[in-house]
Design a protein around this motif. Structure first.
Motif, PDB file in Angstrom:
ATOM      1  N   GLY A 177       0.808  -1.203   0.000  1.00 46.15           N
ATOM      2  CA  GLY A 177       0.000   0.000   0.000  1.00 46.15           C
ATOM      3  C   GLY A 177       0.846   1.260   0.000  1.00 46.15           C
ATOM      4  N   PRO A 178       0.198   2.424  -0.105  1.00 45.87           N
ATOM      5  CA  PRO A 178       0.932   3.698  -0.151  1.00 45.87           C
ATOM      6  C   PRO A 178       1.693   3.998   1.127  1.00 45.87           C
ATOM      7  CG  PRO A 178      -1.431   4.071   0.045  1.00 45.87           C
ATOM      8  CD  PRO A 178      -1.254   2.616  -0.217  1.00 45.87           C
ATOM      9  N   ASP A 179       1.318   3.350   2.238  1.00 50.03           N
ATOM     10  CA  ASP A 179       2.043   3.534   3.497  1.00 50.03           C
ATOM     11  C   ASP A 179       3.222   2.586   3.633  1.00 50.03           C
ATOM     12  OD1 ASP A 179       0.682   1.165   3.804  1.00 50.03           O
ATOM     13  OD2 ASP A 179      -0.156   1.647   5.781  1.00 50.03           O
ATOM     14  N   GLY A 180       3.475   1.790   2.602  1.00 48.07           N
ATOM     15  CA  GLY A 180       4.587   0.855   2.625  1.00 48.07           C
ATOM     16  C   GLY A 180       4.260  -0.501   3.208  1.00 48.07           C
ATOM     17  N   THR A 181       3.076  -0.652   3.779  1.00 46.84           N
ATOM     18  CA  THR A 181       2.685  -1.917   4.398  1.00 46.84           C
ATOM     19  C   THR A 181       2.282  -2.934   3.339  1.00 46.84           C
ATOM     20  OG1 THR A 181       1.908  -0.764   6.379  1.00 46.84           O
ATOM     21  CG2 THR A 181       1.107  -3.008   6.054  1.00 46.84           C
ATOM     22  N   PHE A 182       2.750  -4.170   3.508  1.00 44.41           N
ATOM     23  CA  PHE A 182       2.356  -5.265   2.635  1.00 44.41           C
ATOM     24  C   PHE A 182       1.099  -5.924   3.193  1.00 44.41           C
ATOM     25  CE2 PHE A 182       6.888  -4.736   1.971  1.00 44.41           C
ATOM     26  CZ  PHE A 182       6.991  -4.784   0.584  1.00 44.41           C
ATOM     27  N   ARG A 183       0.091  -6.083   2.363  1.00 44.40           N
ATOM     28  CA  ARG A 183      -1.185  -6.694   2.758  1.00 44.40           C
ATOM     29  C   ARG A 183      -1.340  -8.018   2.010  1.00 44.40           C
ATOM     30  NH1 ARG A 183      -3.067  -3.028   6.785  1.00 44.40           N
ATOM     31  NH2 ARG A 183      -2.571  -0.912   6.076  1.00 44.40           N
ATOM     32  N   LEU A 184      -1.587  -9.086   2.754  1.00 47.65           N
ATOM     33  CA  LEU A 184      -1.670 -10.424   2.178  1.00 47.65           C
ATOM     34  C   LEU A 184      -3.035 -11.037   2.474  1.00 47.65           C
ATOM     35  CD1 LEU A 184       0.021 -12.873   0.909  1.00 47.65           C
ATOM     36  CD2 LEU A 184       0.283 -13.626   3.288  1.00 47.65           C
ATOM     37  N   VAL A 185      -3.661 -11.613   1.457  1.00 46.19           N
ATOM     38  CA  VAL A 185      -4.899 -12.371   1.623  1.00 46.19           C
ATOM     39  C   VAL A 185      -4.718 -13.727   0.962  1.00 46.19           C
ATOM     40  CG1 VAL A 185      -6.400 -10.340   1.793  1.00 46.19           C
ATOM     41  CG2 VAL A 185      -5.936 -11.339  -0.458  1.00 46.19           C
ATOM     42  N   TRP A 186      -5.495 -14.732   1.419  1.00 45.64           N
ATOM     43  CA  TRP A 186      -5.324 -16.071   0.858  1.00 45.64           C
ATOM     44  C   TRP A 186      -6.569 -16.925   1.086  1.00 45.64           C
ATOM     45  CZ3 TRP A 186      -2.863 -14.360   5.288  1.00 45.64           C
ATOM     46  CH2 TRP A 186      -3.109 -15.069   6.471  1.00 45.64           C
ATOM     47  N   LYS A 213      -8.623   5.557  -3.205  1.00 39.72           N
ATOM     48  CA  LYS A 213      -7.872   5.405  -1.954  1.00 39.72           C
ATOM     49  C   LYS A 213      -8.454   4.297  -1.086  1.00 39.72           C
ATOM     50  CE  LYS A 213      -5.610   9.051  -3.310  1.00 39.72           C
ATOM     51  NZ  LYS A 213      -4.307   8.888  -4.010  1.00 39.72           N
ATOM     52  N   GLN A 214      -8.657   3.147  -1.689  1.00 39.68           N
ATOM     53  CA  GLN A 214      -9.180   2.010  -0.945  1.00 39.68           C
ATOM     54  C   GLN A 214      -8.657   0.714  -1.538  1.00 39.68           C
ATOM     55  OE1 GLN A 214     -13.471   1.973  -1.278  1.00 39.68           O
ATOM     56  NE2 GLN A 214     -13.451   1.651  -3.489  1.00 39.68           N
ATOM     57  N   TYR A 215      -8.712  -0.351  -0.740  1.00 40.21           N
ATOM     58  CA  TYR A 215      -8.339  -1.681  -1.201  1.00 40.21           C
ATOM     59  C   TYR A 215      -9.596  -2.408  -1.667  1.00 40.21           C
ATOM     60  CZ  TYR A 215      -3.888  -0.838   1.161  1.00 40.21           C
ATOM     61  OH  TYR A 215      -2.679  -0.311   1.563  1.00 40.21           O
ATOM     62  N   THR A 220     -14.572  -3.866  -0.022  1.00 41.75           N
ATOM     63  CA  THR A 220     -13.577  -2.792   0.008  1.00 41.75           C
ATOM     64  C   THR A 220     -13.251  -2.449   1.451  1.00 41.75           C
ATOM     65  OG1 THR A 220     -15.280  -1.067  -0.069  1.00 41.75           O
ATOM     66  CG2 THR A 220     -14.368  -1.802  -2.174  1.00 41.75           C
ATOM     67  N   THR A 221     -12.060  -1.920   1.646  1.00 41.19           N
ATOM     68  CA  THR A 221     -11.645  -1.473   2.977  1.00 41.19           C
ATOM     69  C   THR A 221     -10.559  -0.422   2.831  1.00 41.19           C
ATOM     70  OG1 THR A 221     -10.821  -2.167   5.163  1.00 41.19           O
ATOM     71  CG2 THR A 221      -9.898  -3.283   3.235  1.00 41.19           C
ATOM     72  N   THR A 222     -10.447   0.432   3.824  1.00 36.87           N
ATOM     73  CA  THR A 222      -9.358   1.406   3.859  1.00 36.87           C
ATOM     74  C   THR A 222      -8.381   1.104   4.980  1.00 36.87           C
ATOM     75  OG1 THR A 222     -10.664   2.899   5.270  1.00 36.87           O
ATOM     76  CG2 THR A 222     -10.785   3.250   2.880  1.00 36.87           C
ATOM     77  N   ASP A 223      -8.823   0.331   5.983  1.00 33.96           N
ATOM     78  CA  ASP A 223      -7.992   0.118   7.168  1.00 33.96           C
ATOM     79  C   ASP A 223      -7.867  -1.341   7.593  1.00 33.96           C
ATOM     80  OD1 ASP A 223     -10.554  -0.374   8.084  1.00 33.96           O
ATOM     81  OD2 ASP A 223     -10.611   1.339   9.457  1.00 33.96           O
ATOM     82  N   PHE A 224      -8.545  -2.257   6.941  1.00 36.96           N
ATOM     83  CA  PHE A 224      -8.554  -3.678   7.268  1.00 36.96           C
ATOM     84  C   PHE A 224      -9.086  -3.952   8.679  1.00 36.96           C
ATOM     85  CE2 PHE A 224      -5.916  -3.381   3.617  1.00 36.96           C
ATOM     86  CZ  PHE A 224      -6.194  -4.535   2.909  1.00 36.96           C
ATOM     87  N   LYS A 225      -9.843  -2.989   9.183  1.00 38.15           N
ATOM     88  CA  LYS A 225     -10.566  -3.179  10.434  1.00 38.15           C
ATOM     89  C   LYS A 225     -12.070  -3.294  10.164  1.00 38.15           C
ATOM     90  CE  LYS A 225      -7.118  -0.642  13.130  1.00 38.15           C
ATOM     91  NZ  LYS A 225      -6.848   0.564  13.964  1.00 38.15           N
ATOM     92  N   THR A 226     -12.523  -2.516   9.222  1.00 36.92           N
ATOM     93  CA  THR A 226     -13.909  -2.608   8.788  1.00 36.92           C
ATOM     94  C   THR A 226     -13.932  -2.883   7.287  1.00 36.92           C
ATOM     95  OG1 THR A 226     -14.046  -0.213   8.409  1.00 36.92           O
ATOM     96  CG2 THR A 226     -14.733  -1.041  10.571  1.00 36.92           C
ATOM     97  N   PHE A 227     -14.876  -3.734   6.880  1.00 38.31           N
ATOM     98  CA  PHE A 227     -14.992  -4.140   5.487  1.00 38.31           C
ATOM     99  C   PHE A 227     -16.419  -3.888   5.011  1.00 38.31           C
ATOM    100  CE2 PHE A 227     -11.501  -6.485   7.246  1.00 38.31           C
ATOM    101  CZ  PHE A 227     -10.577  -6.622   6.204  1.00 38.31           C
TER     102      PHE A 227
END
Length: 300
Positions: A68-77, A128-130, A159-166
């Motif tokens: 993501g734009p904050d440098g964090t890697f987000r993984l789903v599987w 600006k969302q995943y 969709t999510t912006t923070d991976f806390k709420t979807f």
């Protein structure tokens, strides 16, 4: 090596490093990764970076990752073949240390859901969302053609912006046939390509469609451009070309198609090197510094 082959391979050489998320059957070990400096020749790091803990079967299939734009890697599987109504999720700043794993139970509003397969993550830099897209079967929801009622997939998304709420799961694509393994690609402003697998009998191969928004609608479906029994398409931009990798599971090999316009496709499978045992994930560009640090962390 012939001059023609050498020229073709050189054309996809870039200064970027690439990671290809991976797993080995029977998918109980966890996240593996391949790396490449040209998006054509891949090396297996031969290391388990994350052992699966989410979901009941405790497996990890189809790992999809984005930075993501904050440098964090987000993984789903994928966490299971059947009986799972969600997907696995974890994040990392350095690909070495990972957050606690979560099981995102996204399809519980559809209690008859058979499965949640191959979640694919995409960062929409305009909204600006995943966006996370996956394939699910909800029996008796759609015409099934030749498919078994429990194998009649359509694509859904959240969709999510923070991976806390979807956002609640919604239908992403009903192309009129069973479809799985979808990847969103951005070519330019309001210019998107959806790569996917037609999962119907007897096709079971790869095609693309086009849209002006990552959430669709998608139209102008292409012809199927890989051999039957192909799945897990994942594309990467390498120089002027796009390379679409796919798992040719009946032939027990990895294939690759090259295109510049997603209208004509050239088979370049004999020009790429994929380690044996690799199963499909997604490809992302990273800095060479990131790759060097990752290799150093596992003693390479």
């Amino acid at each position: 090596m012939t001059f023609l082959m050498a020229l073709s391979i050189t054309s996809c050489t870039t200064k970027s490093a690439y990671l290809f998320t991976s797993f080995h059957e029977p998918a109980n070990e966890g996240l593996r990764m391949l790396y490449s400096y040209d998006a054509c020749h891949w090396t297996d790091m031969n290391h388990i970076f994350l052992k699966p803990e989410a979901g009941n079967p405790k497996i990890m299939r189809d790992p999809s990752m984005v930075q993501g734009p904050d440098g964090t890697f987000r993984l789903v599987w994928t966490t299971g073949w059947k009986g799972e109504q969600g997907f696995g999720y974890a994040s990392s700043k350095d690909l070495v240390n990972w957050s606690p794993q979560q099981h995102i139970n996204i399809m519980t509003t559809e209690p008859t859901t058979v499965n949640v397969w191959a979640p694919e993550i995409f960062y929409d830099d305009e909204a600006k969302q995943y966006i996370i897209v996956w394939a699910s079967t909800v029996p008796f929801r759609f015409p099934k053609g030749q498919e078994d009622e429990n194998n009649n997939h359509r694509l859904y998304y959240t969709t999510t912006t923070d991976f806390k709420t979807f956002a609640p799961a919604k239908l992403f694509l009903d192309p009129g046939f069973s479809v799985i393994d979808a990847q969103i690609l951005k070519r330019g402003h309001e210019d998107y390509v959806l790569v996917m697998k037609d999962n119907t009998r007897p096709n079971r191969n790869i095609l693309v469609a086009f849209g002006t928004n990552p959430l669709g609608p998608y139209s102008n479906y292409s012809k199927r451009f890989t051999e039957p029994f192909s799945e897990g398409p994942n594309a990467v931009k390498a120089g002027k070309n796009w390379l679409i990798y796919y798992d040719s599971y009946r032939l027990k090999k990895y294939g690759a198609m090259q295109t510049t316009d997603f209208k004509t496709f050239k088979d370049v499978s004999n020009q790429v090197i994929i380690p044996e045992g690799h199963k499909h994930g997604t490809i992302l560009k990273v800095s060479r510094k990131t790759l060097d640090q990752l290799r150093k962390s596992i003693g390479q």
